[in-house]
Enzyme design. Structure first.
Site, PDB file in Angstrom:
ATOM      1  N   GLN A   1       0.589  -3.843  14.711  1.00  0.00           N
ATOM      2  CA  GLN A   1       0.341  -3.581  13.437  1.00  0.00           C
ATOM      3  C   GLN A   1      -0.061  -2.055  13.121  1.00  0.00           C
ATOM      4  O   GLN A   1       0.327  -1.760  12.024  1.00  0.00           O
ATOM      5  CB  GLN A   1      -0.826  -4.405  12.898  1.00  0.00           C
ATOM      6  CG  GLN A   1      -2.417  -3.836  12.968  1.00  0.00           C
ATOM      7  CD  GLN A   1      -2.723  -4.521  14.443  1.00  0.00           C
ATOM      8  OE1 GLN A   1      -2.082  -4.761  15.170  1.00  0.00           O
ATOM      9  NE2 GLN A   1      -4.106  -3.791  14.606  1.00  0.00           N
TER      10      GLN A   1
ATOM     11  N   HIS B   1       3.264 -13.182   2.521  1.00  0.00           N
ATOM     12  CA  HIS B   1       4.069 -12.596   3.361  1.00  0.00           C
ATOM     13  C   HIS B   1       5.774 -12.826   3.025  1.00  0.00           C
ATOM     14  O   HIS B   1       6.695 -12.025   2.908  1.00  0.00           O
ATOM     15  CB  HIS B   1       3.873 -12.849   4.749  1.00  0.00           C
ATOM     16  CG  HIS B   1       2.518 -12.485   5.212  1.00  0.00           C
ATOM     17  ND1 HIS B   1       1.630 -13.520   5.077  1.00  0.00           N
ATOM     18  CD2 HIS B   1       1.919 -11.217   5.722  1.00  0.00           C
ATOM     19  CE1 HIS B   1       0.527 -12.895   5.613  1.00  0.00           C
ATOM     20  NE2 HIS B   1       0.819 -11.573   5.887  1.00  0.00           N
TER      21      HIS B   1
ATOM     22  N   THR C   1      -5.651   4.813  10.295  1.00  0.00           N
ATOM     23  CA  THR C   1      -4.721   4.324  11.168  1.00  0.00           C
ATOM     24  C   THR C   1      -3.222   4.348  10.954  1.00  0.00           C
ATOM     25  O   THR C   1      -2.470   5.057  11.949  1.00  0.00           O
ATOM     26  CB  THR C   1      -4.918   2.574  11.033  1.00  0.00           C
ATOM     27  OG1 THR C   1      -6.124   2.323  10.975  1.00  0.00           O
ATOM     28  CG2 THR C   1      -4.132   2.013  12.078  1.00  0.00           C
ATOM     29  N   ILE C   2      -2.574   4.395   9.840  1.00  0.00           N
ATOM     30  CA  ILE C   2      -1.270   4.841   9.499  1.00  0.00           C
ATOM     31  C   ILE C   2      -1.046   6.079   9.289  1.00  0.00           C
ATOM     32  O   ILE C   2      -0.162   6.848   9.977  1.00  0.00           O
ATOM     33  CB  ILE C   2      -0.759   3.886   8.479  1.00  0.00           C
ATOM     34  CG1 ILE C   2      -1.203   2.251   8.723  1.00  0.00           C
ATOM     35  CG2 ILE C   2       0.597   4.248   8.009  1.00  0.00           C
ATOM     36  CD1 ILE C   2      -0.284   1.824   9.516  1.00  0.00           C
TER      37      ILE C   2
ATOM     38  N   CYS D   1       3.230  -4.282   7.778  1.00  0.00           N
ATOM     39  CA  CYS D   1       3.456  -4.521   9.214  1.00  0.00           C
ATOM     40  C   CYS D   1       4.028  -5.746   9.478  1.00  0.00           C
ATOM     41  O   CYS D   1       5.183  -5.773  10.135  1.00  0.00           O
ATOM     42  CB  CYS D   1       2.389  -4.120  10.155  1.00  0.00           C
ATOM     43  SG  CYS D   1       0.774  -5.158   9.628  1.00  0.00           S
ATOM     44  N   ASN D   2       3.279  -6.870   9.030  1.00  0.00           N
ATOM     45  CA  ASN D   2       4.155  -8.317   9.062  1.00  0.00           C
ATOM     46  C   ASN D   2       5.516  -8.295   8.570  1.00  0.00           C
ATOM     47  O   ASN D   2       6.655  -8.831   9.178  1.00  0.00           O
ATOM     48  CB  ASN D   2       3.263  -9.209   8.463  1.00  0.00           C
ATOM     49  CG  ASN D   2       2.067  -9.569   9.503  1.00  0.00           C
ATOM     50  OD1 ASN D   2       2.140  -9.931  10.631  1.00  0.00           O
ATOM     51  ND2 ASN D   2       0.707  -9.422   9.093  1.00  0.00           N
TER      52      ASN D   2
ATOM     53  N   HIS E   1      -0.310  -8.872  15.572  1.00  0.00           N
ATOM     54  CA  HIS E   1       0.061 -10.107  14.866  1.00  0.00           C
ATOM     55  C   HIS E   1       0.958 -10.964  15.840  1.00  0.00           C
ATOM     56  O   HIS E   1       1.862 -10.253  16.273  1.00  0.00           O
ATOM     57  CB  HIS E   1       0.549  -9.810  13.615  1.00  0.00           C
ATOM     58  CG  HIS E   1      -0.226  -9.268  12.757  1.00  0.00           C
ATOM     59  ND1 HIS E   1      -1.442  -9.401  12.130  1.00  0.00           N
ATOM     60  CD2 HIS E   1      -0.002  -7.794  12.037  1.00  0.00           C
ATOM     61  CE1 HIS E   1      -1.931  -8.269  11.503  1.00  0.00           C
ATOM     62  NE2 HIS E   1      -0.944  -7.374  11.278  1.00  0.00           N
TER      63      HIS E   1
END
Ligand code: NAD
Length: 342
Positions: free
Chosen positions: A300, A192, A11-12, A139-140, A218
């Site tokens: 994300q 987080h 994904t990344i 990402c968050n 998110h």
């Protein structure tokens, strides 16, 4: 030309590879895959492909996929490697990077302790300058740092409380859930908040998290107790409007949910329908008794991509972080304006 390797092309990794390819001052030397699957077949059309395990080379060849060599061969030929392997694997890979004397950018699935530098370009670009190992936060955390940094500079932050409503898994993954449940993260506070403090140590923040059955984006519900109680809603909106990698949206413009935001991102025509920017609801932002309330949505799969590009420039010694971000944003077509219809 900075020579970049990408270890872990999921994904990344695939997004960072494409983003590196858009920059004039860096190029992808090669990407690393573990298995000869459809992603390898796609990757080899664009990039030189290397594999993690020498014993797998034959398997790649049997499937008609040309492999240049192993990760060791790639590491001999790069200045910096972006490690986008699954959570925890980066820590094991670091020994290999040390052996080859190659700088490495790790992702948010690794611990802060692995590198000692957790990175968000707008918040602490300079901390990564000339470092050998840097971790781009998750990402968050990236989303939280982007907007909290803006608020802290404008009004000062006394205390942040945030609830992270998390997607269950990424769209390409059919293994994880939940698919018919809402699952609170029972460890309170969630990780987080402490992670934000690895980038912005001064900020007092507590977070809770809930996993929901969706795969795209998110959502954060955030309250901030401001130090400067005279700060107006207009001040906040103007600051978000001028902030880098943050866009203001209006629910009233039919952007009332993550589904519509993702539709907007697809309409932008970006590859994979990515939204690098954090979307903040202008009509979902308010101030009451010196406390700011807002919602933001995080794509994300892509918000950390520009951060990886800036992290590469920082470790390679580009001292002007604003310049790096300007270049990254221009090359990725990142929006820096209010897209509401007001
Ligand atoms: P992913 O599973 O989509 O991709 C990881 C890739 O690495 C896969 O192609 C896998 O085959 C490959 N791989 C497995 N073992 C490997 C090894 N030993 N060496 C090299 N490659 C190997 O994972 P992802 O979602 O891209 O996550 C990568 C990192 O980015 C993690 O640290 C994750 O926490 C972080 N991250 C993920 C997201 C997200 O939402 N997906 C967002 C921000 C940060």
């Amino acid at each position: 030309m900075i020579k970049v390797g990408i270890n872990g092309y999921g994904t990344i990794g695939k997004r960072v590879a494409d983003a590196v390819s858009c920059q004039e001052d860096m190029r992808v030397v090669g990407v690393v895959k573990t298995k000869p699957d459809f992603i390898s077949k796609m990757a080899v059309k664009i990039y030189k492909l290397y594999t993690t395990y020498p014993e797998n080379i034959k398997e790649f060849k049997n499937k008609g996929i040309e492999v240049e060599g192993t990760i060791d061969n790639l590491l001999d030929d790069v200045d910096v490697v972006v490690d986008a392997s699954p959570e925890g694997i980066g820590a094991k890979n670091k020994i290999m990077y040390e052996r080859h004397g190659v700088k490495a950018i790790f992702q948010g699935g690794e611990t802060h302790e692995l590198t000692g530098v957790s990175f968000n370009a707008q918040s602490n670009y300079k901390d990564a300058l000339y470092k050998d190992y840097v971790r781009v936060v998750s990402c968050n955390t990236t989303g939280l740092c982007r907007t909290l940094k803006v608020i802290d500079e404008l009004a000062g932050i006394k205390k942040v409380n945030a609830t992270i409503i998390r997607r269950a898994t990424d769209p390409g993954d059919s293994k994880k859930g939940p698919i018919n449940a809402i699952e609170p993260v029972l460890k309170i506070p969630s990780h987080h908040g402490p992670d934000v403090k690895t980038v912005l140590p001064r900020i007092d923040i507590s977070t809770m998290a809930v996993k929901v059955p969706t795969t795209l984006m998110h959502l954060h519900a955030i309250t901030v107790d401001l130090i400067d109680k005279k700060t107006s809603l207009d001040d906040i909106i103007n600051a978000f409007n001028e902030a880098r990698r943050v866009i203001l949206i209006n629910g009233a413009d039919r952007l009332a949910s993550t589904a519509e935001i993702m539709e907007y991102a697809r309409d932008l025509g970006r590859k994979r329908g990515d939204l690098f920017e954090i979307a903040v609801w202008r009509d979902g932002t308010n101030i009451k008794d010196g406390v700011l309330y807002y919602y933001q949505a995080i794509h994300q799969e892509s918000d950390v991509v520009p951060e990886n590009i800036d992290a590469i420039r920082a470790v390679m010694g580009m001292e002007d972080g604003e310049k790096s971000m300007d270049i990254t944003d221009k090359n990725l077509g990142i929006i820096r304006s209010d897209i509401t219809f007001n």
